[in-house]
Scaffold this motif. Structure first.
Motif, PDB file in Angstrom:
ATOM      1  N   ILE A 158       5.804  -6.547  -0.769  1.00 40.78           N
ATOM      2  CA  ILE A 158       5.960  -5.578   0.313  1.00 40.78           C
ATOM      3  C   ILE A 158       7.098  -6.045   1.213  1.00 40.78           C
ATOM      4  N   HIS A 168       2.212  -8.252  -6.585  1.00 39.34           N
ATOM      5  CA  HIS A 168       2.579  -7.280  -5.554  1.00 39.34           C
ATOM      6  C   HIS A 168       3.712  -7.813  -4.673  1.00 39.34           C
ATOM      7  N   TRP A 197       9.056  -5.693   4.894  1.00 42.99           N
ATOM      8  CA  TRP A 197       8.989  -5.301   6.298  1.00 42.99           C
ATOM      9  C   TRP A 197      10.407  -5.303   6.858  1.00 42.99           C
ATOM     10  N   LYS A 230       3.112   5.535  13.442  1.00 44.08           N
ATOM     11  CA  LYS A 230       2.542   4.754  12.343  1.00 44.08           C
ATOM     12  C   LYS A 230       2.181   3.340  12.763  1.00 44.08           C
ATOM     13  N   ARG A 268       7.693   6.374  13.122  1.00 47.25           N
ATOM     14  CA  ARG A 268       7.370   4.957  13.075  1.00 47.25           C
ATOM     15  C   ARG A 268       6.513   4.555  14.266  1.00 47.25           C
ATOM     16  N   GLN A 298      -0.747   0.379  11.506  1.00 47.75           N
ATOM     17  CA  GLN A 298      -0.420  -0.907  10.884  1.00 47.75           C
ATOM     18  C   GLN A 298      -1.158  -2.038  11.590  1.00 47.75           C
ATOM     19  N   ASP A 335       7.597  -1.012   4.171  1.00 48.14           N
ATOM     20  CA  ASP A 335       7.876  -0.072   3.092  1.00 48.14           C
ATOM     21  C   ASP A 335       6.610   0.117   2.260  1.00 48.14           C
ATOM     22  N   THR A 336       6.676   1.027   1.303  1.00 48.33           N
ATOM     23  CA  THR A 336       5.562   1.205   0.373  1.00 48.33           C
ATOM     24  C   THR A 336       5.437  -0.038  -0.502  1.00 48.33           C
ATOM     25  N   PRO A 337       4.241  -0.598  -0.629  1.00 45.32           N
ATOM     26  CA  PRO A 337       4.083  -1.797  -1.464  1.00 45.32           C
ATOM     27  C   PRO A 337       4.437  -1.517  -2.921  1.00 45.32           C
ATOM     28  N   LEU A 338       4.935  -2.528  -3.618  1.00 46.64           N
ATOM     29  CA  LEU A 338       5.248  -2.435  -5.039  1.00 46.64           C
ATOM     30  C   LEU A 338       4.245  -3.243  -5.833  1.00 46.64           C
TER      31      LEU A 338
END
Length: 333
Positions: free
Chosen positions: A300, A298, A302, A314, A311, A318, A40-43
């Motif tokens: 993240i 941070h 998965w 992508k 995907r 990754q 996912d998009t990192p926070l």
């Protein structure tokens, strides 16, 4: 039911000053997960006084994200303890404080290596203080005590994971901004009284522990003393603020328990790789499985998902990104 595993302290903190980076070969299942699952998009850390992984964890436990605003304390203790009676809860953590000429810093509870036999008399002494004010203190672990009572309502309590090794003046309990705006209300008056009580409890705990026989014994053994308490995760859960989780949510403290020991942290990562990640990867039916890695700033997630064309496109990127950072888990966050 799908599993969602949460792994805090997934990367070694830079302030620790020790090199602690297990190699890819030592963590084969982590490497496999990063090569086959999707991120996912990192926070990043936000202005809600909890770490990103704690915020994700609250969401997985059923906390509605729309409620978790800067003016609404995130009731992490009540969520973790599965409290459903709307009584405010908070985690109380016995801690070691380091005072200097310029500041006071709080250490991670792991530095105490506090045994159950040592924790029990300290806990009982503080429980008596809380009982006098109508609050209930229960021990969940030697360094994690659950406090319940109305005096915890409307207070923001910064996460210890954010405050660890920082000047604690910036991380004291405080009131939400909404209390300071508009016409004074009974609610705002109650909140201010609650904050005064909590700050007083912290001061009384320091004085109580200072002369306690447990600390006398630890001092004689040249071990860190329990010099205070940290209160975090305060708030209440009330319907419809939270819903039942749709996954089996697992908070893993295996790494956090070794925040002061790089070698033990490395060993904990290897055990986590074989004991937790390996069984998760071995379950081909777990389409909804997820793992969230986090540190103080941070997080993240998965996820194992059916591969769509996007995907599939992508995934090579990754793997290429991970290939530029051969040391795991330092490249996670």
């Amino acid at each position: 039911m799908p599993q969602h595993l949460f792994i805090p302290l997934a990367t070694w903190p830079s302030h620790a000053g020790q090199a602690a980076t297990p190699l890819d070969q030592a963590l084969p299942h982590l490497a496999q997960l990063l090569g086959t699952w999707f991120a996912d998009t990192p926070l990043a850390v936000a202005a809600d006084w909890v770490t990103p992984i704690e915020r994700c964890y609250a969401g997985a436990l059923g906390w509605h994200a729309s409620r978790a605003t800067t003016s609404d304390p995130l009731p992490l203790a009540a969520l973790q303890d599965q409290a459903t009676d709307a009584v405010p809860c908070a985690w109380v953590r016995p801690v070691h404080l380091i005072s200097s000429m310029n500041d006071v810093r709080v250490c991670d509870p792991s530095v105490l290596r506090l045994s159950a036999a040592e924790a029990q008399p300290l806990f009982q002494a503080l429980a008596e203080l809380c009982k006098e004010d109508g609050l209930q203190l229960d021990m969940r672990a030697p360094t994690r005590w659950l406090l319940r009572g109305e005096a915890l309502r409307h207070i923001r309590t910064p996460s210890l994971a954010l405050a660890a090794n920082q000047h604690i003046a910036d991380y004291q309990p405080f009131l939400p901004d909404s209390v300071h705006t508009g016409t004074p209300t009974p609610e705002s008056g109650e909140a201010k009284g609650n904050l005064q009580w909590l700050l007083r409890l912290q001061n009384e705990a320091q004085m109580l522990f200072y002369t306690h026989p447990v600390n006398d014994a630890r001092h004689a053994q040249r071990r860190p003393e329990v010099s205070g308490i940290w209160v975090e995760g305060a708030g209440a859960v009330a319907t419809p603020a939270a819903t039942a989780p749709t996954k089996q949510v697992i908070w893993c403290d295996a790494l956090s328990a070794h925040a002061d020991d790089a070698h033990a942290w490395q060993a904990a990562w290897r055990a986590l790789d074989s004991d937790s990640l390996a069984p998760l990867l071995a379950n081909p039916a777990g389409t909804g499985d997820a793992v969230t890695f986090g540190n103080a700033t941070h997080a993240i997630t998965w996820r194992r998902r059916a591969p769509t064309w996007w995907r599939r496109a992508k995934q090579p990127w990754q793997r290429l990104k991970l290939g530029r950072h051969p040391a795991l888990p330092s490249s996670l966050l």
